[in-house]
Enzyme design. Sequence first.
Site, PDB file in Angstrom:
ATOM      1  N   GLU A 256       9.929  36.821  46.540  1.00  6.86           N
ATOM      2  CA  GLU A 256      10.896  37.218  47.402  1.00  6.86           C
ATOM      3  C   GLU A 256      12.048  38.314  46.784  1.00  6.86           C
ATOM      4  OE1 GLU A 256      12.938  34.326  49.484  1.00  6.86           O
ATOM      5  OE2 GLU A 256      11.032  33.390  50.311  1.00  6.86           O
ATOM      6  N   HIS A 474      15.020  28.307  44.635  1.00 12.01           N
ATOM      7  CA  HIS A 474      14.025  27.490  43.882  1.00 12.01           C
ATOM      8  C   HIS A 474      14.056  27.521  42.384  1.00 12.01           C
ATOM      9  CE1 HIS A 474      12.242  29.479  47.728  1.00 12.01           C
ATOM     10  NE2 HIS A 474      11.194  28.782  47.531  1.00 12.01           N
TER      11      HIS A 474
END
Length: 488
Positions: A256, A474
């Site tokens: 990402e 995350h």
Amino acid sequence: MSLRESPFPNFFLEGLHAVGWGLIFPCFWFLDHLLAVCISTSLEHMLRREMECYLHPLQVVFGFVLFFLLFIISTPFALLGFVLWAPLQAVRRPFAYHHQEQIIPMEDRNARWEETGKVSFVFLSGNLCMLPDGVARFNNLGHTQNRAAYIGKSIVQGVTRPHICIFVDSPSSCSTVTPSSSLIPQPAPSSYGSIDVSATNPLEDIRETDDLPKPSCNQNSNQHKDPPRTLLRDADVPVEVSALFPSSVDVMCFQEVFDKRAAMKLTRALGPLYGHVLYDVGVYTCQPAGTCSSFKFFNSGLFLASRYPVMEAEYHCFPNGRGEDALAAKGLLTVKVEIGLRKGEKKMVGYINCTHLHAPEGDGAIRFEQLNMLTKWINEFQAVTRGEDEMVVFDVLCGDFNFDNCSPNDRLEQSHSVFEDYMDPCRAGAGREKPWVIGNTVTVHLHPNAVWGKKIYELEEFTYVTQLAGLTDHVPLAFRLAVSLDPH
């Protein structure tokens, strides 16, 4: 064989691409800020309450009107740039490569490998959620450019930190005392993410307490050479939750990293440390090429930094994306690196595979098919690039798999044959995680048959890294792998 840095075969095409993107970018920037001015993160909400700021509705109204008008004005130029930019994607290599001399030193843990008969490597994987600012705010993260710069600085300072251990020579204690964090340089406090890091700095006053688990032994603590760690119960390998990145990480794989400017900032930060960076990985416009079945607005988001020279690299785009996930060119990046060591007549090489699978929770069949594709692509890449004069010392698959080993809804993916080819250190079996695992779909896998001949793998350490708390949604994972090359 060394890679060329530009994704285009010549400077003329690269220049045309730059002109086209230069015409598109203002329109993109205004649209991004149009979204960002309307969406606030939880940190921004909290700061406004503390400051008793009542002008925010006016800022939203005037900001929306301003950026909307600028967006409309810039749209014709963007359309012109798109006409120039889009056809060039057919000749663009699906990744950019940055190479520079490593000017920030790291420990060479394999300097005495011939004496020890063992080499070791450290890998890290993490999802950084570096979307354009307006989109990242849907994940409660803002200021993507500032986060990228801060994350890059944090990684460098964590990875290059010295091994600091204070040992207590006591017959009644084998504990390792962790030094004060004031000995380790830290970047300035950040407030770019979803929380104010300066208010909840995990590195302040780190010290050992009676509540922390300690290794049990009956020897004096000065005989222990491992760095301090917080061990989790029932672990079959040393597992820790660390407030710092592990020192001397060899390869970093991120997901990402969609925003191009953020990718460049991360590349500039990590380039002096790693020397070999693959970024802007993926394809754009209509995919497959020549069709209008799926338009890719974003690249794959994959990003790889390696201290070892990249010999070969290849990217594949998953063709079965659906919904909002189909807007990004998610896929697989396969890379072959040269370790720089030789055993006899064979030079040591390694394979790193980085991926990001389909995200929506109910689409297990799509992820299952993507696992089929990536195993096929990995086998094909290695069959073509593996030489007879080479010794493969590691073959690692890492990334954001968007499923875990314990959720009932992920049973299809849990039964995939990829777990027969690669060993997941967190997995106890289909549908079962090991007791020490902290829930995370970003994981790493090791190919148990990567090394030819009589070689023995040992997973020396597994780490959950919390240094980026508040800067991404995350938790990065790292592990140190030792490979014994001694047949005895």
